[in-house]
Write an enzyme that holds these catalytic residues in place. Structure first.
Site, PDB file in Angstrom:
ATOM      1  N   LYS A   1      72.766  28.846  13.753  1.00 39.53           N
ATOM      2  CA  LYS A   1      72.002  29.072  14.987  1.00 39.53           C
ATOM      3  C   LYS A   1      71.826  30.553  15.272  1.00 39.53           C
ATOM      4  O   LYS A   1      70.767  30.974  15.735  1.00 39.53           O
ATOM      5  CB  LYS A   1      72.678  28.380  16.181  1.00 39.53           C
ATOM      6  CG  LYS A   1      72.495  26.873  16.175  1.00 39.53           C
ATOM      7  CD  LYS A   1      72.691  26.283  17.572  1.00 39.53           C
ATOM      8  CE  LYS A   1      72.456  24.790  17.559  1.00 39.53           C
ATOM      9  NZ  LYS A   1      72.782  24.155  18.835  1.00 39.53           N
TER      10      LYS A   1
ATOM     11  N   LYS B   1      64.618  15.695   8.596  1.00 42.54           N
ATOM     12  CA  LYS B   1      64.860  14.696   9.652  1.00 42.54           C
ATOM     13  C   LYS B   1      63.910  14.907  10.830  1.00 42.54           C
ATOM     14  O   LYS B   1      63.494  16.033  11.120  1.00 42.54           O
ATOM     15  CB  LYS B   1      66.325  14.718  10.091  1.00 42.54           C
ATOM     16  CG  LYS B   1      66.709  15.864  10.973  1.00 42.54           C
ATOM     17  CD  LYS B   1      68.059  15.609  11.638  1.00 42.54           C
ATOM     18  CE  LYS B   1      68.206  16.536  12.825  1.00 42.54           C
ATOM     19  NZ  LYS B   1      69.167  16.213  13.805  1.00 42.54           N
TER      20      LYS B   1
ATOM     21  N   LYS C   1      63.191  17.472  17.336  1.00 36.03           N
ATOM     22  CA  LYS C   1      62.345  18.055  18.382  1.00 36.03           C
ATOM     23  C   LYS C   1      62.046  19.516  18.091  1.00 36.03           C
ATOM     24  O   LYS C   1      61.143  20.094  18.673  1.00 36.03           O
ATOM     25  CB  LYS C   1      62.970  17.879  19.761  1.00 36.03           C
ATOM     26  CG  LYS C   1      64.410  18.263  19.844  1.00 36.03           C
ATOM     27  CD  LYS C   1      65.077  17.678  21.084  1.00 36.03           C
ATOM     28  CE  LYS C   1      66.577  17.875  21.014  1.00 36.03           C
ATOM     29  NZ  LYS C   1      67.346  16.749  21.448  1.00 36.03           N
TER      30      LYS C   1
HETATM   31  P1  ATP Z   1      66.978  18.412  17.045  1.00 35.60           P
HETATM   32  O1  ATP Z   1      66.082  17.208  17.095  1.00 35.60           O
HETATM   33  O2  ATP Z   1      66.458  19.572  17.796  1.00 35.60           O
HETATM   34  O3  ATP Z   1      67.440  18.691  15.652  1.00 35.60           O
HETATM   35  P2  ATP Z   1      68.807  16.652  17.605  1.00 35.60           P
HETATM   36  O4  ATP Z   1      67.721  15.677  17.706  1.00 35.60           O
HETATM   37  O5  ATP Z   1      69.728  16.685  16.429  1.00 35.60           O
HETATM   38  O6  ATP Z   1      68.223  18.035  17.814  1.00 35.60           O
HETATM   39  P3  ATP Z   1      71.034  16.358  19.287  1.00 35.60           P
HETATM   40  O7  ATP Z   1      71.037  16.494  20.755  1.00 35.60           O
HETATM   41  O8  ATP Z   1      71.802  17.324  18.467  1.00 35.60           O
HETATM   42  O9  ATP Z   1      69.534  16.381  18.916  1.00 35.60           O
HETATM   43  O10 ATP Z   1      71.439  14.915  18.829  1.00 35.60           O
HETATM   44  C1  ATP Z   1      71.531  13.808  19.633  1.00 35.60           C
HETATM   45  C2  ATP Z   1      71.893  12.639  18.745  1.00 35.60           C
HETATM   46  O11 ATP Z   1      70.748  12.169  18.014  1.00 35.60           O
HETATM   47  C3  ATP Z   1      72.946  12.976  17.695  1.00 35.60           C
HETATM   48  O12 ATP Z   1      73.880  11.915  17.662  1.00 35.60           O
HETATM   49  C4  ATP Z   1      72.166  13.024  16.397  1.00 35.60           C
HETATM   50  O13 ATP Z   1      72.960  12.643  15.288  1.00 35.60           O
HETATM   51  C5  ATP Z   1      71.049  12.020  16.642  1.00 35.60           C
HETATM   52  N1  ATP Z   1      69.846  12.331  15.854  1.00 35.60           N
HETATM   53  C6  ATP Z   1      69.075  13.421  16.002  1.00 35.60           C
HETATM   54  N2  ATP Z   1      68.018  13.395  15.157  1.00 35.60           N
HETATM   55  C7  ATP Z   1      68.137  12.257  14.435  1.00 35.60           C
HETATM   56  C8  ATP Z   1      67.349  11.628  13.407  1.00 35.60           C
HETATM   57  N3  ATP Z   1      66.229  12.177  12.957  1.00 35.60           N
HETATM   58  N4  ATP Z   1      67.755  10.450  12.912  1.00 35.60           N
HETATM   59  C9  ATP Z   1      68.883   9.870  13.382  1.00 35.60           C
HETATM   60  N5  ATP Z   1      69.666  10.385  14.340  1.00 35.60           N
HETATM   61  C10 ATP Z   1      69.314  11.566  14.884  1.00 35.60           C
END
Ligand code: ATP
Ligand code: LTN
Length: 328
Positions: free
Chosen positions: A111, A194, A197
């Site tokens: 980060k 993956k 956002k």
């Molecule tokens: P960003 O989307 O910005 O990478 P993030 O989506 O990982 O952030 P977090 O707030 O870190 O968001 O994660 C919230 C939850 O969603 C975590 O448990 C993470 O493992 C899950 N998650 C996030 N993206 C995915 C995905 N593409 N597929 C499955 N699970 C996800």
């Protein structure tokens, strides 16, 4: 009943990956365990500096958590900054972890490198100490996390062990658990990354609040391949595998079974879009009702804050006594 803690940062719109990979499991697990779900706004402050943004994101995320089905009378859903004990124990954790340990955290390295031209707050560096406080305050036995967070659970265990060794047995050692076959949803336009956002374009990310027509369009434009054969192969056909995984997760059908039922990409894409839109429709309806009723949302979050505070106070008090602060 195990005490389970999961937290999510209010840093942007919730997407299908968050739902299928995490939130859906939170909902299905709420009756089996004693679950605490924190909206960790203090953690989000490490990367936020716009007035009002955290509060807006927090209330929207809270509305989404209730809309997907978390029951405030069953699960404890709370906002981290509403429970002052997080900051209080956070400082104690900072004094129980070393500079060297924090320097080895890969999330900090990633980060801070990404923000090189930007402001890198000290909070981004001490983030794992606050996360340790989140976990230890609730005597959590289990913390469901993806691979990226395992290192933070390990350091929490190290901190707890060190504290218990220095000051006497105080904290429960938590364990990282892998969420049940959590679907890993990939970006529709780049199925090797993956769904996220923070990705470059919005076209590959399906947001929970996208209108049905937008969802269908995003699926229609999903990147696949040119050999026109539907079969499940994550390496050779990541786009098709992602669509099969999503449809499988939504309809509770194994992706390989679905692969046998489709012969054309077009119908797989349109069925996928329709199934996701149908799954999201009632969630969107509940979300819209809740977000239009801030008083009710505030009430629900106060229930969570009270339940969370009751537990956190006892643990903080125990830590203070173990350290031997002069009592007031
Ligand atoms: P960003 O989307 O910005 O990478 P993030 O989506 O990982 O952030 P977090 O707030 O870190 O968001 O994660 C919230 C939850 O969603 C975590 O448990 C993470 O493992 C899950 N998650 C996030 N993206 C995915 C995905 N593409 N597929 C499955 N699970 C996800
Ligand atoms: N660091 C986590 C969010 C988080 C968390 C926690 C997760 C903060 N505190 C306590 C589990 C337990 C993330 O970035 N997803």
């Amino acid at each position: 009943m195990a005490r389970v803690l999961s937290c999510i940062q209010p840093t942007g719109d919730v997407h299908l990956g968050n739902y299928l990979g995490a939130l859906r499991n939170w909902v299905s697990g709420q009756h089996a365990n004693d679950v605490f779900h924190g909206i960790v706004d203090l953690h989000a402050l490490t990367v936020t500096d716009t007035p009002g943004e955290l509060g807006r994101n927090t209330i929207e995320l809270a509305a989404m958590l209730f809309a997907v089905g978390l029951d405030p009378l069953v699960a404890t859903v709370f906002v981290q900054s509403h429970v002052a004990e997080h900051s209080q124990l956070g400082w104690i954790m900072e004094c129980t972890v070393s500079f060297g340990e924090l320097s080895r955290m890969t999330q900090f390295k990633d980060k801070s490198a990404k923000r090189e031209a930007d402001f890198v707050s000290a909070g981004l560096f001490t983030y794992p100490a606050l996360q340790a406080a989140d976990i230890l305050l609730y005597d959590a036995n289990e913390v469901p996390v993806g691979d990226d967070q395992r290192q933070h659970i390990e350091i929490t265990r190290d901190i707890a062990t060190r504290f218990n060794h220095r000051f006497g047995d105080t904290f429960v050692l938590p364990k990282a658990v892998t969420p049940p076959a959590g679907a890993r949803v990939m970006d529709l336009t780049d199925p090797t990354s993956k769904m996220s956002k923070s990705s470059e374009t919005e076209a590959g990310c399906v947001y929970m609040l996208d209108a049905p027509s937008v969802i269908e369009k995003k699926f229609k434009r999903a990147v696949t391949d040119s050999d026109n054969e539907v079969r499940y192969d994550r390496d050779a056909k990541p786009g098709i595998a992602n669509l099969l995984d999503i449809l499988g997760a939504v309809t509770n059908t194994p992706a390989t079974t679905l692969a046998d039922q489709y012969h054309q990409y077009g119908s797989l894409k349109s069925d996928c879009g329709a199934a996701v839109a149908e799954m999201l429709a009632p969630i969107q309806q509940r979300y819209n009702e809740l977000i239009g009723d801030p008083a009710e949302l505030g009430r629900l979050l106060r229930i969570g804050a009270e339940k969370a505070t009751a537990v956190a106070q006892v643990t903080l008090e125990r830590a203070h006594r173990a350290i031997g602060f002069y009592p007031r």
